[in-house]
Write a protein that holds these residues in place. Sequence first.
Motif, short mmCIF file in Angstrom:
data_model
loop_
_atom_site.label_atom_id
_atom_site.label_comp_id
_atom_site.label_asym_id
_atom_site.label_seq_id
_atom_site.Cartn_x
_atom_site.Cartn_y
_atom_site.Cartn_z
N LEU A 145 25.75 -19.55 25.98
CA LEU A 145 26.49 -19.52 27.25
C LEU A 145 27.96 -19.84 27.06
CD1 LEU A 145 23.79 -21.32 29.38
CD2 LEU A 145 24.71 -19.04 29.86
N ARG A 146 28.77 -19.12 27.78
CA ARG A 146 30.19 -19.42 27.83
C ARG A 146 30.40 -20.57 28.80
NH1 ARG A 146 30.21 -13.56 29.15
NH2 ARG A 146 30.47 -12.42 27.19
N PRO A 147 31.15 -21.60 28.41
CA PRO A 147 31.41 -22.69 29.36
C PRO A 147 32.09 -22.16 30.62
CG PRO A 147 32.04 -23.33 27.14
CD PRO A 147 31.73 -21.86 27.09
N VAL A 148 31.77 -22.77 31.73
CA VAL A 148 32.34 -22.34 33.01
C VAL A 148 33.85 -22.34 32.96
CG1 VAL A 148 32.58 -22.96 35.44
CG2 VAL A 148 30.33 -23.05 34.34
N ALA A 149 34.43 -23.34 32.33
CA ALA A 149 35.89 -23.45 32.31
C ALA A 149 36.53 -22.27 31.60
CB ALA A 149 36.30 -24.75 31.62
N ASN A 150 35.81 -21.65 30.66
CA ASN A 150 36.36 -20.52 29.92
C ASN A 150 36.33 -19.21 30.70
OD1 ASN A 150 36.62 -22.32 27.90
ND2 ASN A 150 35.09 -21.41 26.54
#
Length: 484
Positions: A145-150
């Motif tokens: 998963l890509r972090p939300v912040a990214n």
Amino acid sequence: MHLKHPDWDIALVFFSRSLYDQITKWTDHWLRVQSNGDVTLADARHKLRILHAWGAKEQAGFYRVLAESVGVDPMAVSHIPKRFPYGLGLMYACKKLLEAADEQQLNLQQFDAVLIDEGQDLVSEVGDLQYEERQALYWLAYQSLRPVANQGDRLLEDPAAPVQGLRRLIWAYDEAQSLDSLIIPDTRTVFGQSWQEIFGAGRQYSGGIGKSEVMKVCYRVPGPTLVAAHALGMGLLRPGGMLSGPTRKADWENLGYQVSGDFRTRNEVALLRDEKSSPHPLPTLTDDPLVSFSSHTDRDAEVAAVVQMIRRDIAEGLDPSRNILVIHLGTEGILTALNKAFKAAGVTYYCAGKPQPNQVYGKGNPNDFWFPGAVTVTGIHQVKGNEAESVYVVGVDRVALQEDDIQLRNHLFVALSRSKGWVHLSGVQVAETAFGAEVQQVIAQGTHLRFIPSQPKRLLDDMDTIHVTGLDAGAGSASVPAGD
């Protein structure tokens, strides 16, 4: 989720390949319903991917997609040490991929959200298959998963959020449906000591999204059938005491039951399942029993009686495929006996995953569960997630011979809870056993169940649960029906 965020890369992951048809059908259905017909699964496929947990050369799967994305040759079943059967083999492959990613500093991130169904079948008690005390497939999902912040989304105002940012991982499980493992995929089991770092403090994320949700309502299975499934699956009425299940009033209420009595006193407790928790209308439309049981002198007599009941179902208008399902519990010789009885009665049947109807052996497509015009016959592992209006569970004498085996009881729970209408249990010389008496007592009690609680061998709390990690306030929520 896809309709609200069509730019997200979403993976819908599940364990049993025989579920492809079911999951594809219902995903397409609900996309159409929620979009007023404007969006179909075909429209969403490039962003919403339905992935079997493992995958194969001819079909993408979650593990295989991730391995190929970072240039690692994906493992097949033939590459797995023989001491690890199919399900454990997947955990082994996931662990090896995680080790390779760490050693070579590979970036596995390619999804914005991962949704896992059948979570109870994707864990293992075997320490050698865990990755740094974490469940390998779940940690692989988290790392994918890509972090939300990214993603340009606002980071939640959560001081306990991990430095790398929140990630959208949702998994659903029902530990009563675990077929090969007796551990519960809760947050501590899945993420080990790092669970607090990942989930942060508190019970909710910003926006009121719960970190764990227990689902109380079952829409598919009629109330009497679900009560029987819970009672027999947990052994609530067995003379030797319950084998598994909750021992607190609050946990039974979370399962959708009204509770009378005190579990702490070890006196009789009464459970009631009403139409609020089981809104299926069938119990109000017929006086016929929804759960029935028969015992026979030998296997040929058992399967002959079952096939005659199936002929009656077909004569009354049920579609052989989709509406009628035969589940065998792995009893020796039962497929041969079924083959003989179906042919004698002139009824076409299909063994799930086989090449053609009326074939007991042979390798076909593991995705295929139904065949037009044929009654599906299946083992317990292939039936997960599938359903039919009329279900026949044959060979329950296997449970009678090992009535204290928790995994066999879980198999029975899964079989019973496949029914959207009627379910019939049958076996050879079961009536005179303690288990046979237990079955008849459970059926007689209906939706009003009374039993003496005891300390179970396996304690189940917070069943039928969804865990949510790293959802932002705009991602929405998810649910599954109890017993599904």
